[in-house]
Enzyme design. Structure first.
Site, PDB file in Angstrom:
ATOM      1  CB  SER A 109      35.381 -50.341  25.345  1.00  0.00           C
ATOM      2  OG  SER A 109      35.197 -49.148  26.049  1.00  0.00           O
TER       3      SER A 109
HETATM    4  N1  SAH Z   1      34.787 -49.108  30.809  1.00  0.00           N
HETATM    5  C1  SAH Z   1      33.391 -49.327  30.580  1.00  0.00           C
HETATM    6  C2  SAH Z   1      32.946 -48.516  29.409  1.00  0.00           C
HETATM    7  C3  SAH Z   1      31.856 -47.650  29.809  1.00  0.00           C
HETATM    8  S1  SAH Z   1      31.317 -46.443  28.669  1.00  0.00           S
HETATM    9  C4  SAH Z   1      33.073 -50.780  30.431  1.00  0.00           C
HETATM   10  O1  SAH Z   1      34.007 -51.587  30.357  1.00  0.00           O
HETATM   11  O2  SAH Z   1      31.907 -51.151  30.407  1.00  0.00           O
HETATM   12  C5  SAH Z   1      31.697 -44.963  29.543  1.00  0.00           C
HETATM   13  C6  SAH Z   1      31.071 -44.823  30.887  1.00  0.00           C
HETATM   14  O3  SAH Z   1      31.465 -43.520  31.365  1.00  0.00           O
HETATM   15  C7  SAH Z   1      29.539 -44.821  30.925  1.00  0.00           C
HETATM   16  O4  SAH Z   1      29.103 -45.765  31.841  1.00  0.00           O
HETATM   17  C8  SAH Z   1      29.169 -43.389  31.353  1.00  0.00           C
HETATM   18  O5  SAH Z   1      28.014 -43.346  32.180  1.00  0.00           O
HETATM   19  C9  SAH Z   1      30.410 -42.986  32.121  1.00  0.00           C
HETATM   20  N2  SAH Z   1      30.611 -41.529  32.222  1.00  0.00           N
HETATM   21  C10 SAH Z   1      30.382 -40.566  31.299  1.00  0.00           C
HETATM   22  N3  SAH Z   1      30.693 -39.345  31.775  1.00  0.00           N
HETATM   23  C11 SAH Z   1      31.165 -39.540  33.049  1.00  0.00           C
HETATM   24  C12 SAH Z   1      31.635 -38.678  34.073  1.00  0.00           C
HETATM   25  N4  SAH Z   1      31.703 -37.358  33.912  1.00  0.00           N
HETATM   26  N5  SAH Z   1      32.038 -39.241  35.243  1.00  0.00           N
HETATM   27  C13 SAH Z   1      31.973 -40.573  35.445  1.00  0.00           C
HETATM   28  N6  SAH Z   1      31.522 -41.450  34.522  1.00  0.00           N
HETATM   29  C14 SAH Z   1      31.124 -40.950  33.332  1.00  0.00           C
END
Ligand code: SAH
Length: 220
Positions: free
Chosen positions: A69
């Site tokens: 993000s």
């Molecule tokens: N907070 C993270 C942002 C990651 S983007 C950071 O600081 O880097 C969102 C993340 O959610 C991705 O890595 C994606 O793989 C994960 N994601 C998507 N659907 C999900 C689910 N159902 N359960 C767990 N993780 C999920």
């Protein structure tokens, strides 16, 4: 620049300086959050080809088609938690790079984090271990199902856009607990709610972009 920020910047590498100024101009004033984001090497959380852009006001690739993000979104969500949540246990859905996880680890006694992509989870675990972070439990699974054991959370932060609020998550939130999650409004946004009995009180709202929350998990 405020004196707080000046003091921070002396301990920070030059690349984070413009990010801190931008965060302050955008309304982030909580010294604990600014200090944390000044000291975390954000360039180590993105794909190496993008590390020169790590402090820019934009989401960036972290592998597996996912993104970290943008700094302002991370700062806002963290400020809301600091302002409204009890600092006991927090559940994060979407570990991704582990950047937000690292910030949570500094704000809460205990962090539980779930990621559906095994490769991203492994990388995030390695990064946090290198930084000496020891109050995080990781789970490879689908965040829709919540934490695998029955634990009540003081706060839940979802960092991927779900089509509806997963009940397994809201059920594990304590009375008075804080839920932060993206929603599809007129524009993509992030909101902050407090659980009050059967009702949800909306406390905050801001525009923000997120990748979608997907079903199931991936092993490779
Ligand atoms: N907070 C993270 C942002 C990651 S983007 C950071 O600081 O880097 C969102 C993340 O959610 C991705 O890595 C994606 O793989 C994960 N994601 C998507 N659907 C999900 C689910 N159902 N359960 C767990 N993780 C999920």
């Amino acid at each position: 620049m405020t004196s707080v920020l000046n003091e921070l910047v002396r301990k920070t590498e030059p690349r984070a300086t413009s990010m801190l100024a931008y965060l302050q101009e955008s309304g982030i004033h909580q010294p604990d959050i600014l200090k944390l984001m000044a000291s975390l090497p954000r360039h180590e959380f993105v794909e190496p080809a993008f590390s020169h852009l790590a402090y820019s006001p934009t989401p960036l690739p972290i592998g597996k088609n996912q993104t970290i993000s943008q700094p302002l979104t991370v700062a806002r969500m963290s400020e809301w938690l600091l302002q409204y949540a009890r600092r006991g246990r927090v559940l994060e859905i979407g570990t991704g790079s582990g950047y937000q996880t690292c910030i949570l680890a500094n704000l809460f006694n205990k962090v539980h984090t779930i990621e559906r992509q095994k490769a991203l989870l492994d990388l995030a675990m390695k990064r946090l271990a290198n930084f000496g972070v020891s109050n995080v439990e990781f789970h490879h699974g689908d965040g829709h199902l919540g934490w695998p054991t029955n634990i009540s959370m003081d706060a839940i932060i979802v960092t991927a856009l779900a089509s509806k609020v997963p009940h397994a998550l809201t059920n594990s939130l304590k009375e008075g607990g804080i839920l932060i999650m993206p929603i599809e409004d007129e524009t993509p946004s992030i909101g902050c709610w407090q659980k009050t009995g059967e009702k949800w009180r909306r406390l905050e709202f801001a525009p923000a972009q997120f990748v979608p929350m997907l079903e199931g998990k991936e092993d490779a």
